[in-house]
Scaffold this active site. Structure first.
Site, PDB file in Angstrom:
ATOM      1  N   CYS A  20       0.869  -1.066  -0.079  1.00 23.75           N
ATOM      2  CA  CYS A  20       0.059   0.042  -0.040  1.00 23.75           C
ATOM      3  C   CYS A  20       0.881   1.296   0.006  1.00 23.75           C
ATOM      4  O   CYS A  20       2.084   1.171  -0.340  1.00 23.75           O
ATOM      5  CB  CYS A  20      -1.107  -0.033   1.147  1.00 23.75           C
ATOM      6  N   ASN A  23       1.884   1.517   4.492  1.00 20.27           N
ATOM      7  CA  ASN A  23       2.477   0.117   5.166  1.00 20.27           C
ATOM      8  C   ASN A  23       1.968   0.342   6.793  1.00 20.27           C
ATOM      9  O   ASN A  23       2.583  -0.409   7.424  1.00 20.27           O
ATOM     10  CB  ASN A  23       3.799  -0.285   5.067  1.00 20.27           C
ATOM     11  N   CYS A  25      -1.728   0.734   7.529  1.00 20.78           N
ATOM     12  CA  CYS A  25      -3.140   0.685   7.400  1.00 20.78           C
ATOM     13  C   CYS A  25      -3.524  -0.702   6.684  1.00 20.78           C
ATOM     14  O   CYS A  25      -3.679  -1.651   7.213  1.00 20.78           O
ATOM     15  CB  CYS A  25      -4.043   1.624   7.126  1.00 20.78           C
ATOM     16  N   ARG A  26      -3.718  -0.591   5.259  1.00 19.41           N
ATOM     17  CA  ARG A  26      -4.308  -1.696   4.414  1.00 19.41           C
ATOM     18  C   ARG A  26      -3.300  -3.052   4.341  1.00 19.41           C
ATOM     19  O   ARG A  26      -3.785  -3.833   4.693  1.00 19.41           O
ATOM     20  CB  ARG A  26      -4.709  -1.051   3.069  1.00 19.41           C
ATOM     21  N   SER A  27      -2.091  -2.500   3.808  1.00 14.96           N
ATOM     22  CA  SER A  27      -1.452  -3.728   3.642  1.00 14.96           C
ATOM     23  C   SER A  27      -1.067  -4.615   4.924  1.00 14.96           C
ATOM     24  O   SER A  27      -0.850  -5.761   4.794  1.00 14.96           O
ATOM     25  CB  SER A  27      -0.041  -3.578   2.642  1.00 14.96           C
ATOM     26  N   ASP A 143      -8.399   3.838   0.713  1.00 12.17           N
ATOM     27  CA  ASP A 143      -7.381   4.203   1.761  1.00 12.17           C
ATOM     28  C   ASP A 143      -8.214   4.728   2.995  1.00 12.17           C
ATOM     29  O   ASP A 143      -8.960   5.857   2.810  1.00 12.17           O
ATOM     30  CB  ASP A 143      -6.499   5.415   1.113  1.00 12.17           C
TER      31      ASP A 143
HETATM   32  P1  4NP Z   1      -1.956   2.800   3.770  1.00  5.42           P
HETATM   33  O1  4NP Z   1      -2.460   3.977   4.575  1.00  5.42           O
HETATM   34  O2  4NP Z   1      -1.307   3.363   2.717  1.00  5.42           O
HETATM   35  O3  4NP Z   1      -3.006   2.092   3.867  1.00  5.42           O
HETATM   36  O4  4NP Z   1      -1.040   2.483   4.904  1.00  5.42           O
HETATM   37  C1  4NP Z   1      -1.845   5.481   4.531  1.00  5.42           C
HETATM   38  C2  4NP Z   1      -0.938   5.481   5.428  1.00  5.42           C
HETATM   39  C3  4NP Z   1      -0.319   6.734   5.959  1.00  5.42           C
HETATM   40  C4  4NP Z   1      -0.695   7.615   4.647  1.00  5.42           C
HETATM   41  C5  4NP Z   1      -1.279   7.607   3.670  1.00  5.42           C
HETATM   42  C6  4NP Z   1      -2.125   6.238   3.623  1.00  5.42           C
HETATM   43  N1  4NP Z   1       0.269   9.144   4.825  1.00  5.42           N
HETATM   44  O5  4NP Z   1      -0.185   9.920   4.218  1.00  5.42           O
HETATM   45  O6  4NP Z   1       0.867   9.049   5.718  1.00  5.42           O
END
Ligand code: 4NP
Length: 178
Positions: A20, A23, A25-27, A143
């Site tokens: 993702c 790294n 939340c989703r992955s 997201d």
């Molecule tokens: P992820 O979510 O890609 O599912 O881990 C996010 C985590 C952090 C950010 C964006 C999306 N960020 O902008 O810091």
């Protein structure tokens, strides 16, 4: 119709990487759920699961507390996760890389263009969208980072049903691989 799994690169290992943006939340949610299901299916000796982000902002950090709470409420253990960033080596070490959304897929494809075995990984269909294996839909895993708790529940639902398909495919693959 969900996507076919690419063939194993080695007889003794099938490495799945979830990718993702951050790294956190989703992955990592997909990583924890899939690893647990792989273990329950008795496939842990053959299938490895890990995850990374295309961005580096959160490297070394644990999972987002909302992601961790959503997993823990359903009996999964989020505690071991620490965020990592993808690098060019992932195309050589992984049999299958699953991007959580179209932007992650685009970034992975761009990295593959300069990576050892990157072109081969793309040609062999080793870089897919996670929801190419979702039995109930296609497209992005949304997201949840900037939204409310509902977003994390929605991600977990997608991850649980997709992990079930993936484990079923891996199981069949194990028994049909010479
Ligand atoms: P992820 O979510 O890609 O599912 O881990 C996010 C985590 C952090 C950010 C964006 C999306 N960020 O902008 O810091």
């Amino acid at each position: 119709m969900t996507a076919a799994l690419p063939a194993p690169r080695r007889p003794d290992r099938y490495a799945v990487g979830l990718v993702c943006l951050g790294n956190i939340c989703r992955s990592p949610m997909a990583d924890v759920v899939l690893a647990q299901r792989v273990d329950e299916a008795g496939l842990a000796g053959w299938v490895s699961v890990d995850s990374c982000g295309t961005g580096d902002w959160h490297v070394g950090q644990p999972m987002d507390r909302r992601a961790a709470a959503t997993l823990a409420a359903e009996g999964f253990d989020p505690s071991r996760h620490r965020a990592r960033q993808v690098d060019a080596g992932w195309f050589a070490t992984h049999d299958l890389l699953l991007a959580m959304d179209a932007a992650n897929l685009r970034d992975l494809r761009a990295l593959a263009a300069t990576a050892p075995r990157g072109a081969e990984a793309l040609a062999e269909g080793r870089v897919l969208l996670f929801r190419d294996l979702d039995p109930c839909g296609t497209g992005d895993v949304p997201d949840p980072y900037y939204g409310g708790d509902d977003g994390f529940t929605e991600v977990l639902d997608m991850v649980e049903r997709t992990a079930a398909v993936l484990v079923d495919r891996l199981h069949r693959r194990l028994w049909t691989t010479p």
